[in-house]
Design a protein around this motif. Sequence first.
Motif, PDB file in Angstrom:
ATOM      1  N   GLY A  39     -49.152 -76.620  56.443  1.00  0.00           N
ATOM      2  CA  GLY A  39     -49.995 -75.635  55.790  1.00  0.00           C
ATOM      3  C   GLY A  39     -49.985 -74.267  56.450  1.00  0.00           C
ATOM      4  N   CYS A  40     -49.447 -74.171  57.642  1.00  0.00           N
ATOM      5  CA  CYS A  40     -49.367 -72.887  58.346  1.00  0.00           C
ATOM      6  C   CYS A  40     -48.247 -72.050  57.727  1.00  0.00           C
ATOM      7  CB  CYS A  40     -49.070 -73.138  59.832  1.00  0.00           C
ATOM      8  SG  CYS A  40     -48.763 -71.631  60.770  1.00  0.00           S
ATOM      9  N   THR A  41     -48.542 -70.772  57.478  1.00  0.00           N
ATOM     10  CA  THR A  41     -47.524 -69.881  56.910  1.00  0.00           C
ATOM     11  C   THR A  41     -47.399 -68.582  57.708  1.00  0.00           C
ATOM     12  OG1 THR A  41     -49.140 -68.932  55.397  1.00  0.00           O
ATOM     13  CG2 THR A  41     -47.806 -70.773  54.566  1.00  0.00           C
ATOM     14  N   ALA A  42     -47.933 -68.564  58.919  1.00  0.00           N
ATOM     15  CA  ALA A  42     -47.886 -67.353  59.751  1.00  0.00           C
ATOM     16  C   ALA A  42     -46.473 -67.085  60.257  1.00  0.00           C
ATOM     17  CB  ALA A  42     -48.839 -67.510  60.936  1.00  0.00           C
ATOM     18  N   ARG A  43     -46.254 -65.844  60.647  1.00  0.00           N
ATOM     19  CA  ARG A  43     -44.973 -65.488  61.266  1.00  0.00           C
ATOM     20  C   ARG A  43     -44.989 -65.942  62.720  1.00  0.00           C
ATOM     21  NH1 ARG A  43     -44.138 -59.489  60.739  1.00  0.00           N
ATOM     22  NH2 ARG A  43     -42.336 -59.986  61.996  1.00  0.00           N
ATOM     23  N   VAL A  44     -43.931 -66.655  63.105  1.00  0.00           N
ATOM     24  CA  VAL A  44     -43.819 -67.206  64.448  1.00  0.00           C
ATOM     25  C   VAL A  44     -42.787 -66.400  65.229  1.00  0.00           C
ATOM     26  CG1 VAL A  44     -43.200 -69.253  65.792  1.00  0.00           C
ATOM     27  CG2 VAL A  44     -44.438 -69.501  63.635  1.00  0.00           C
ATOM     28  N   GLN A  45     -43.257 -65.833  66.328  1.00  0.00           N
ATOM     29  CA  GLN A  45     -42.344 -65.092  67.189  1.00  0.00           C
ATOM     30  C   GLN A  45     -41.406 -66.055  67.905  1.00  0.00           C
ATOM     31  OE1 GLN A  45     -44.472 -62.551  69.840  1.00  0.00           O
ATOM     32  NE2 GLN A  45     -42.698 -61.308  70.300  1.00  0.00           N
ATOM     33  N   LYS A  46     -41.971 -67.197  68.389  1.00  0.00           N
ATOM     34  CA  LYS A  46     -41.137 -68.211  69.031  1.00  0.00           C
ATOM     35  C   LYS A  46     -41.888 -69.532  69.125  1.00  0.00           C
ATOM     36  CE  LYS A  46     -38.098 -68.979  72.966  1.00  0.00           C
ATOM     37  NZ  LYS A  46     -37.584 -68.434  74.216  1.00  0.00           N
ATOM     38  N   LEU A  47     -41.219 -70.592  68.697  1.00  0.00           N
ATOM     39  CA  LEU A  47     -41.663 -71.966  68.895  1.00  0.00           C
ATOM     40  C   LEU A  47     -40.643 -72.565  69.847  1.00  0.00           C
ATOM     41  CD1 LEU A  47     -43.124 -74.655  68.323  1.00  0.00           C
ATOM     42  CD2 LEU A  47     -41.715 -74.859  66.252  1.00  0.00           C
ATOM     43  N   TRP A  48     -41.100 -73.006  71.010  1.00  0.00           N
ATOM     44  CA  TRP A  48     -40.182 -73.438  72.059  1.00  0.00           C
ATOM     45  C   TRP A  48     -40.652 -74.756  72.635  1.00  0.00           C
ATOM     46  CZ3 TRP A  48     -40.828 -71.796  77.672  1.00  0.00           C
ATOM     47  CH2 TRP A  48     -39.752 -72.196  78.448  1.00  0.00           C
ATOM     48  N   GLY A  49     -39.778 -75.741  72.672  1.00  0.00           N
ATOM     49  CA  GLY A  49     -40.127 -77.042  73.211  1.00  0.00           C
ATOM     50  C   GLY A  49     -39.124 -77.538  74.233  1.00  0.00           C
ATOM     51  N   GLN A  50     -39.636 -78.226  75.232  1.00  0.00           N
ATOM     52  CA  GLN A  50     -38.804 -78.823  76.268  1.00  0.00           C
ATOM     53  C   GLN A  50     -39.261 -80.257  76.498  1.00  0.00           C
ATOM     54  OE1 GLN A  50     -39.557 -76.058  79.497  1.00  0.00           O
ATOM     55  NE2 GLN A  50     -37.524 -75.197  79.226  1.00  0.00           N
ATOM     56  N   ILE A  51     -38.308 -81.142  76.757  1.00  0.00           N
ATOM     57  CA  ILE A  51     -38.614 -82.525  77.080  1.00  0.00           C
ATOM     58  C   ILE A  51     -37.865 -82.883  78.347  1.00  0.00           C
ATOM     59  CG2 ILE A  51     -38.519 -84.933  76.334  1.00  0.00           C
ATOM     60  CD1 ILE A  51     -38.605 -83.910  73.434  1.00  0.00           C
ATOM     61  N   TYR A  52     -38.591 -83.544  79.251  1.00  0.00           N
ATOM     62  CA  TYR A  52     -38.022 -83.961  80.525  1.00  0.00           C
ATOM     63  C   TYR A  52     -38.050 -85.474  80.618  1.00  0.00           C
ATOM     64  CZ  TYR A  52     -38.738 -79.105  81.828  1.00  0.00           C
ATOM     65  OH  TYR A  52     -38.702 -77.730  81.866  1.00  0.00           O
ATOM     66  N   CYS A  53     -37.012 -86.019  81.237  1.00  0.00           N
ATOM     67  CA  CYS A  53     -36.934 -87.437  81.534  1.00  0.00           C
ATOM     68  C   CYS A  53     -37.385 -87.598  82.980  1.00  0.00           C
ATOM     69  CB  CYS A  53     -35.481 -87.897  81.374  1.00  0.00           C
ATOM     70  SG  CYS A  53     -35.192 -89.583  81.871  1.00  0.00           S
ATOM     71  N   GLY A  54     -38.257 -88.582  83.258  1.00  0.00           N
ATOM     72  CA  GLY A  54     -38.795 -88.749  84.604  1.00  0.00           C
ATOM     73  C   GLY A  54     -37.969 -89.643  85.501  1.00  0.00           C
ATOM     74  N   ASP A  55     -38.137 -89.459  86.791  1.00  0.00           N
ATOM     75  CA  ASP A  55     -37.558 -90.271  87.878  1.00  0.00           C
ATOM     76  C   ASP A  55     -36.053 -90.462  87.821  1.00  0.00           C
ATOM     77  OD1 ASP A  55     -40.043 -90.488  89.003  1.00  0.00           O
ATOM     78  OD2 ASP A  55     -40.464 -92.425  88.099  1.00  0.00           O
ATOM     79  N   PRO A  56     -35.224 -89.576  88.276  1.00  0.00           N
ATOM     80  CA  PRO A  56     -35.583 -88.219  88.693  1.00  0.00           C
ATOM     81  C   PRO A  56     -35.775 -87.331  87.463  1.00  0.00           C
ATOM     82  CG  PRO A  56     -33.227 -88.504  88.896  1.00  0.00           C
ATOM     83  CD  PRO A  56     -33.793 -89.839  88.447  1.00  0.00           C
ATOM     84  N   VAL A  57     -36.523 -86.264  87.627  1.00  0.00           N
ATOM     85  CA  VAL A  57     -36.828 -85.369  86.509  1.00  0.00           C
ATOM     86  C   VAL A  57     -35.573 -84.608  86.090  1.00  0.00           C
ATOM     87  CG1 VAL A  57     -38.184 -83.399  85.764  1.00  0.00           C
ATOM     88  CG2 VAL A  57     -39.229 -85.148  87.194  1.00  0.00           C
ATOM     89  N   LYS A  58     -35.269 -84.705  84.806  1.00  0.00           N
ATOM     90  CA  LYS A  58     -34.103 -84.024  84.247  1.00  0.00           C
ATOM     91  C   LYS A  58     -34.470 -83.502  82.861  1.00  0.00           C
ATOM     92  CE  LYS A  58     -29.438 -84.839  82.631  1.00  0.00           C
ATOM     93  NZ  LYS A  58     -28.434 -85.830  82.279  1.00  0.00           N
TER      94      LYS A  58
END
Length: 114
Positions: A39-58
């Motif tokens: 339902g959101c229709t706003a202008r997005v300057q940036k949508l940024w996502g990161q996912i890390y795997c644990g032990d060791p963190v990568k």
Amino acid sequence: MATATPAAAAGCTAPKLKVWYDSDQFGTYLKAWFETNRGCTARVQKLWGQIYCGDPVKKVYDKSAMGRAPLETEMKTLPPKSRCKKFVAKAVINYYVGEDFDDMWTWKWGDYPA
């Protein structure tokens, strides 16, 4: 003179993390992506996502998108359970008008983010 509606007033708040477990004759796969609120229709300057795997963190996911919502980042297959049992994700969304939002999630392979 009309002014732009702040993103939050338009139902545009924190980013959403989506995960999907898929399987075929070769095994089970975990796919992930980030998106704006429905339902959101706003202008997005940036949508940024990161996912890390644990032990060791990568870092296993680092994608972004920009434009007018609804918006989502590219879907990506994450490492199999044999290589990563726990994930930590973070996302930030910057709107052109209004405040910025961020969120963080953790989950184990086979579960869903919380």
